[in-house]
Design a protein around this motif. Structure first.
Motif, mmCIF file in Angstrom:
data_model
loop_
_atom_site.group_PDB
_atom_site.id
_atom_site.type_symbol
_atom_site.label_atom_id
_atom_site.label_comp_id
_atom_site.label_asym_id
_atom_site.label_seq_id
_atom_site.Cartn_x
_atom_site.Cartn_y
_atom_site.Cartn_z
ATOM 1 N N TYR A 1 0.637 -1.286 0.096
ATOM 2 C CA TYR A 1 0.143 -0.084 -0.257
ATOM 3 C C TYR A 1 0.897 1.419 0.035
ATOM 4 C CZ TYR A 1 -3.802 -3.165 1.354
ATOM 5 O OH TYR A 1 -4.879 -4.055 1.393
ATOM 6 N N LEU A 2 0.425 2.354 -0.755
ATOM 7 C CA LEU A 2 1.105 3.620 -0.578
ATOM 8 C C LEU A 2 -0.078 4.685 -0.091
ATOM 9 C CD1 LEU A 2 3.321 5.566 -1.218
ATOM 10 C CD2 LEU A 2 2.376 5.742 -3.533
ATOM 11 N N PHE A 3 0.336 5.292 0.930
ATOM 12 C CA PHE A 3 -0.831 6.166 1.295
ATOM 13 C C PHE A 3 -0.272 7.497 1.146
ATOM 14 C CE2 PHE A 3 -1.835 2.713 4.785
ATOM 15 C CZ PHE A 3 -2.676 2.241 3.809
ATOM 16 N N ILE A 4 -1.021 8.469 0.675
ATOM 17 C CA ILE A 4 -0.496 9.786 0.337
ATOM 18 C C ILE A 4 -1.460 10.870 0.897
ATOM 19 C CG2 ILE A 4 0.106 11.541 -1.469
ATOM 20 C CD1 ILE A 4 0.401 8.934 -3.349
ATOM 21 N N ALA A 5 -1.082 11.688 1.813
ATOM 22 C CA ALA A 5 -1.847 12.440 2.559
ATOM 23 C C ALA A 5 -1.350 13.964 2.552
ATOM 24 C CB ALA A 5 -2.170 12.012 4.070
ATOM 25 N N SER A 6 -2.274 14.764 2.533
ATOM 26 C CA SER A 6 -1.812 16.498 2.907
ATOM 27 C C SER A 6 -2.594 16.645 4.128
ATOM 28 C CB SER A 6 -2.274 17.205 1.705
ATOM 29 O OG SER A 6 -3.585 17.331 1.522
ATOM 30 N N GLY A 7 -1.742 17.531 4.914
ATOM 31 C CA GLY A 7 -2.507 17.975 6.300
ATOM 32 C C GLY A 7 -2.859 17.109 6.780
ATOM 33 N N THR A 8 -4.480 17.349 7.330
ATOM 34 C CA THR A 8 -5.065 16.605 8.534
ATOM 35 C C THR A 8 -5.689 15.079 7.458
ATOM 36 O OG1 THR A 8 -7.023 18.018 8.138
ATOM 37 C CG2 THR A 8 -5.661 18.152 9.837
ATOM 38 N N GLY A 9 -5.602 15.124 6.311
ATOM 39 C CA GLY A 9 -5.688 14.082 5.561
ATOM 40 C C GLY A 9 -5.122 12.889 5.967
ATOM 41 N N ILE A 10 -4.215 12.793 6.739
ATOM 42 C CA ILE A 10 -3.489 11.781 7.296
ATOM 43 C C ILE A 10 -4.364 10.971 8.300
ATOM 44 C CG2 ILE A 10 -2.448 12.868 9.535
ATOM 45 C CD1 ILE A 10 0.112 11.389 8.746
ATOM 46 N N ALA A 11 -5.443 11.581 8.619
ATOM 47 C CA ALA A 11 -6.147 10.968 9.685
ATOM 48 C C ALA A 11 -6.842 9.494 9.444
ATOM 49 C CB ALA A 11 -7.535 11.837 9.924
ATOM 50 N N PRO A 12 -7.363 9.365 8.211
ATOM 51 C CA PRO A 12 -7.736 7.850 8.044
ATOM 52 C C PRO A 12 -6.653 6.709 7.877
ATOM 53 C CG PRO A 12 -7.804 8.970 5.808
ATOM 54 C CD PRO A 12 -7.599 10.081 7.059
ATOM 55 N N SER B 1 -6.022 3.168 -12.970
ATOM 56 C CA SER B 1 -7.111 3.914 -12.268
ATOM 57 C C SER B 1 -7.782 2.960 -10.895
ATOM 58 C CB SER B 1 -8.222 4.287 -12.960
ATOM 59 O OG SER B 1 -8.947 3.621 -13.761
ATOM 60 N N GLY B 2 -7.854 1.568 -11.509
ATOM 61 C CA GLY B 2 -8.526 0.755 -10.375
ATOM 62 C C GLY B 2 -7.833 0.634 -9.118
ATOM 63 N N ASN B 3 -6.486 0.985 -9.009
ATOM 64 C CA ASN B 3 -5.648 0.702 -7.986
ATOM 65 C C ASN B 3 -5.460 2.136 -7.279
ATOM 66 O OD1 ASN B 3 -4.985 -1.693 -8.717
ATOM 67 N ND2 ASN B 3 -2.866 -1.633 -8.729
ATOM 68 N N LEU B 4 -6.238 3.205 -7.798
ATOM 69 C CA LEU B 4 -6.260 4.590 -7.124
ATOM 70 C C LEU B 4 -7.498 4.970 -6.460
ATOM 71 C CD1 LEU B 4 -4.740 6.513 -10.110
ATOM 72 C CD2 LEU B 4 -3.462 5.912 -8.170
ATOM 73 N N HIS B 5 -7.552 5.068 -5.121
ATOM 74 C CA HIS B 5 -8.407 5.645 -4.249
ATOM 75 C C HIS B 5 -8.473 6.874 -3.700
ATOM 76 C CE1 HIS B 5 -9.590 1.163 -4.564
ATOM 77 N NE2 HIS B 5 -8.482 0.995 -4.705
ATOM 78 N N ALA B 6 -9.497 7.844 -3.570
ATOM 79 C CA ALA B 6 -9.237 9.157 -3.355
ATOM 80 C C ALA B 6 -10.312 9.446 -2.312
ATOM 81 C CB ALA B 6 -9.230 10.017 -4.290
ATOM 82 N N TYR C 1 -3.820 4.843 -1.836
ATOM 83 C CA TYR C 1 -4.967 5.672 -1.202
ATOM 84 C C TYR C 1 -4.457 6.998 -1.213
ATOM 85 C CZ TYR C 1 -7.411 1.307 -0.659
ATOM 86 O OH TYR C 1 -8.111 0.102 -0.815
ATOM 87 N N LEU C 2 -5.213 8.118 -1.801
ATOM 88 C CA LEU C 2 -5.032 9.512 -1.576
ATOM 89 C C LEU C 2 -5.838 10.279 -0.612
ATOM 90 C CD1 LEU C 2 -4.515 8.424 -4.481
ATOM 91 C CD2 LEU C 2 -3.520 10.616 -5.091
ATOM 92 N N CYS C 3 -5.581 11.116 0.234
ATOM 93 C CA CYS C 3 -6.545 11.678 1.051
ATOM 94 C C CYS C 3 -6.006 13.057 1.504
ATOM 95 C CB CYS C 3 -6.684 10.983 2.317
ATOM 96 S SG CYS C 3 -7.913 11.866 3.360
ATOM 97 N N GLY C 4 -6.868 14.129 1.088
ATOM 98 C CA GLY C 4 -6.485 15.596 1.654
ATOM 99 C C GLY C 4 -7.236 16.561 0.437
ATOM 100 N N ASN C 5 -6.307 17.686 0.336
ATOM 101 C CA ASN C 5 -6.611 18.829 -0.434
ATOM 102 C C ASN C 5 -6.900 18.106 -1.989
ATOM 103 O OD1 ASN C 5 -5.332 20.511 -2.430
ATOM 104 N ND2 ASN C 5 -5.739 21.985 -0.870
ATOM 105 N N VAL C 6 -7.714 18.760 -2.477
ATOM 106 C CA VAL C 6 -8.045 18.371 -3.756
ATOM 107 C C VAL C 6 -6.966 18.536 -4.906
ATOM 108 C CG1 VAL C 6 -9.473 20.434 -4.693
ATOM 109 C CG2 VAL C 6 -10.073 18.052 -5.649
ATOM 110 N N ASN C 7 -6.237 19.453 -4.571
ATOM 111 C CA ASN C 7 -5.274 20.019 -5.705
ATOM 112 C C ASN C 7 -4.113 18.950 -5.684
ATOM 113 O OD1 ASN C 7 -6.384 22.288 -6.857
ATOM 114 N ND2 ASN C 7 -5.842 23.490 -5.225
ATOM 115 N N MET C 8 -3.734 18.571 -4.511
ATOM 116 C CA MET C 8 -2.686 17.471 -4.187
ATOM 117 C C MET C 8 -3.223 16.217 -4.795
ATOM 118 S SD MET C 8 -1.884 14.736 -2.318
ATOM 119 C CE MET C 8 -2.931 14.392 -0.983
ATOM 120 N N ILE C 9 -4.629 16.023 -4.637
ATOM 121 C CA ILE C 9 -5.040 14.718 -4.994
ATOM 122 C C ILE C 9 -4.828 14.779 -6.655
ATOM 123 C CG2 ILE C 9 -7.044 13.120 -5.462
ATOM 124 C CD1 ILE C 9 -7.477 13.800 -2.515
ATOM 125 N N TYR C 10 -5.172 15.616 -7.295
ATOM 126 C CA TYR C 10 -5.492 15.760 -8.637
ATOM 127 C C TYR C 10 -3.887 15.698 -9.068
ATOM 128 C CZ TYR C 10 -9.941 17.464 -9.328
ATOM 129 O OH TYR C 10 -11.629 17.331 -9.322
#
Lengths: 219, 478
Positions: A109-120, A210-215, A188-197
């Motif tokens: 797994y690769l988890f990518i977060a910005s700011g409080t997007g780290i919570a999950p 794209s099947g391996n990308l979850h946001a 898995y990406l969580c946080g600010n929409v610009n970072m996710i994009y």
């Protein structure tokens, strides 16, 4: 299955991580959830409610959420002032930003977060201590690497843009470009929409389907 | 404190139903509850002494209608006895305001309490007279206050099972809606339903199957299973309730056993819960309508992320391929929003690409507008109105090309068509194929209404086809 709706939860503790970011710990109240899910909550009796990812693990005997104070915010500003014993109105759990149990032992797994997007991801890391993951956390300042010691050694990487402290100097996307991702990795990406994009584009370019990308976007 | 009793000679009521099929279905359950108190329906709200609204919060315009109507009704109150209520999809912020404007505010799940609430306002009905309850002190300001306080605390969906026990008065003799699920857990950012209808709650399958069997016995021709996320049926009661495909399978078996011709549909599904098993079951049973409405909303992954749709274009593509493979004759409908916050020209072009790829028979295209209570209503609506209009026009043109191609292929062939009524203008009848394609039927025999007949298609336009009943002479004399 127990249905929990609009229940009142008592606050045990408010833990201030920075001037504007804090963790609210409340009674567990028997709530069942899956790491990665969120709650809709607000001050008891108040109409305004907001969604927050659960920060604590599935096995903890309390519930925690990580909150960033929003200027002009109708909920986060008021909740910051809460004290132990105060009450929150909680609805949930909601959401599908969760891991498939049948893949936990076999996948990377690769988890990518910005700011409080780290919570999950904090909740996931607490719940599945043997998970094979790397967590990339984009922040502006090194003091925003919230409770990084909670993650197993070598799994947490901070990407700091505005000061020289921290693991990697630069944006999350810079890190991803310097460290290409294996195509089989579940991202898995969580946080600010610009970072996710931006991260989404980099990962697609690197051939991650794209099947391996979850946001999960934080608004 | 007692006040003079209000005894009406003929007690009439009127309901204004706003919004979707779910509200229409809810109205079918509200009417018998009111009528069991002795009220009679009137189309003219000015004749009614009890007036209510089934509210919709999807668009601001619908909310505005509620305010406009209650102000009008409250003016009438100066001259006559009038009791007002509101239920349906209500945002928490509106509920507080409605409590000050309406006499009764309640979530639909509390519908069975409505007679009691009405009684507390001093309305004596034939029912209460029969039961001798008119001797009780019935108009007490303190009681009303308590009632309103209770209303402000009522939880959404808490007593949905009571609501589902009510026998509805179906508006049609041959088309029926059957609610199977209420609420939504998906939280799309453009939508307020999770905040107005609450969390997903599935109706017990036993009740659903009984209601469907009753409709089959009564010769209904279409039955539409309703839910805000209809195909997430059972997920809130995993292990305790059957799954959505199993529910469909059991309905399919009931249809097979009956030997009757009717079509069962469901709306609205979410791509996330559209499993291969659902599609396989639809393919298996003739009574499960071969029309699938699968909202995509956008053809761009990034817009889908911003919409919090929880599926990608690729995931949708896999479902579409399965539908085409297992049910090649199925018609495919969708919903699309153009001009969603932040949608760029490039992202809109992605939607055009999937319109071409998925070749929809019909798409309900909407220009994005902020919906009160939805997450996106807090964002700047940054796509100019004119751009939305142009995108709407462009996409509609794209749709018209593919729908015309589909419809042209129907010309010269004969289809089973449910005759639904007369066209608004002229004498012709109108109906729907199993795939829900509009058909103009060159016939005027009212006796055909409510029947499924063979129609040979003679011509096609973008959004409809036209044809003549086969064996016209025999059918007209039937």
């Amino acid at each position: 299955m127990e249905t929990i709706t609009n229940s009142i939860y008592k606050i045990q503790q408010v833990r201030h991580l920075t001037d504007s970011t804090y963790v609210i710990r409340m009674d567990r109240g028997g709530m069942k959830f899956i790491a990665g899910q969120n709650l809709n909550l607000g001050i008891s009796g108040d109409v305004e409610k907001r969604d927050y990812s659960i920060y604590s693990g599935e096995k903890d005997d309390y519930l925690e959420v990580l909150v960033k104070e929003v200027e002009e915010g109708l909920v986060s500003k008021q909740m910051k002032l809460l004290q132990p014993g105060d009450k929150l109105e909680v609805d949930g759990p909601f959401g599908f930003f969760t891991l498939k149990s049948e893949e936990l032992d076999s996948k990377k797994y690769l988890f990518i977060a910005s700011g409080t997007g780290i919570a999950p991801f904090h909740s996931i890391a607490q719940t599945y201590p043997n998970l094979n993951f790397k967590l990339i956390h984009g922040v502006r300042y090194a003091d925003e690497t919230y409770e990084k010691k909670h993650y197993p050694s070598g799994r947490y990487v901070s990407c700091v843009t505005s000061d020289d402290e921290g693991g990697f100097k630069g944006r999350v996307t810079d890190y991803l470009k310097a460290n290409p991702v294996d195509k089989d990795t579940l991202c898995y990406l969580c946080g600010n929409v610009n970072m996710i994009y931006d991260a989404f584009d980099v990962l697609k370019e690197q051939g991650v389907p794209s099947g391996n990308l979850h946001a999960e976007v934080y608004f | 404190m007692k006040t003079k009793l209000t005894i009406e000679k003929t007690m009439k009521y009127h309901i204004l139903t706003l919004g979707c099929q779910m509200n229409m279905s809810d109205t079918e359950r509200t009417k018998p509850v009111i009528e069991q108190m002795g009220y009679e329906w009137t189309d003219d709200e000015n004749e009614a002494s009890l007036v209510g609204i089934l509210a919709c919060s999807v668009r601001q315009r619908a909310i505005d209608k509620v305010y406009s109507r209650i102000h009008k009704w409250n003016k009438r109150k100066n001259k006559e006895n009038l009791l007002t209520f509101v239920t349906g999809c209500i945002l928490p912020s509106d509920k507080d305001r409605f409590l000050k404007l309406f006499d009764i505010v309640f979530p639909m799940s509390e519908l069975q309490e409505l007679p009691e609430m009405i009684k507390q306002y001093g309305i004596v009905t034939p029912l209460s007279l029969k039961s001798g309850q008119n001797d009780e002190p019935i108009y007490q300001n303190t009681r009303i206050k308590e009632l309103k306080e209770k209303a402000s605390e009522l939880k959404l969906n808490e007593h949905m099972s009571d609501f589902w026990h009510i026998n509805p008065h179906y508006e049609s003799d041959f088309e029926a809606f059957v609610p199977i699920q209420n609420g939504c857990d998906k939280f799309c950012t453009f939508c307020a339903v999770p905040y107005t209808r609450g969390r997903e709650v599935s109706r017990p399958s036993k009740e659903i199957l009984e209601e469907v069997q009753n409709l089959i016995d009564k010769e209904y021709k279409t039955i539409t299973l309703l839910g805000q996320n209809v195909n997430s049926y059972g997920l809130d009661k995993k292990g305790e309730e059957i799954s959505f495909p199993e529910l469909l399978r059991q309905i399919g078996e009931m249809g097979k056993k009956s030997g009757k011709e009717f079509w069962v549909y469901f709306t609205s599904p979410h791509p996330r819960d559209m499993t291969d098993e659902v599609i396989e079951v639809i393919a298996t049973y003739p009574n499960l309508g071969k029309q699938i409405h699968l909202p995509i909303q956008s053809g761009d992954d990034k817009v889908l992320i911003r919409m919090n749709r929880k599926h990608s274009v690729e995931k949708y593509r896999e479902i579409e391929k399965t539908i085409r493979r297992l049910i090649p004759q199925a018609t495919l409908f969708t919903d699309i929003i153009v001009g969603f916050t932040g949608e760029t020209d490039v992202q809109f072009e992605s939607t055009r690409v999937i319109m071409e790829e998925f070749r929809y028979n019909m798409a309900y295209i909407a220009q994005y507008s902020q919906r009160p209570g939805a997450v996106s209503s807090r964002w700047v609506d940054d796509v100019p109105k004119q751009v939305k209009k142009e995108r709407y026009h462009t996409l509609t043109q794209d749709l018209m090309k593919t729908s015309l191609e589909h419809n042209n292929k129907m010309v010269g062939r004969t289809f089973r068509v449910l005759v639904r009524g007369k066209e608004r203008k002229g004498d012709n009848l109108s109906g729907l194929t199993e795939g829900k394609i509009n058909v103009r039927i060159y016939a005027s025999d009212d006796l055909l209404i409510g029947k499924i007949v063979d129609v040979k298609i003679k011509s096609a336009t973008e959004f409809s086809v036209a044809g003549e009943p086969v064996k016209k002479v025999e059918l007209q004399s039937a």
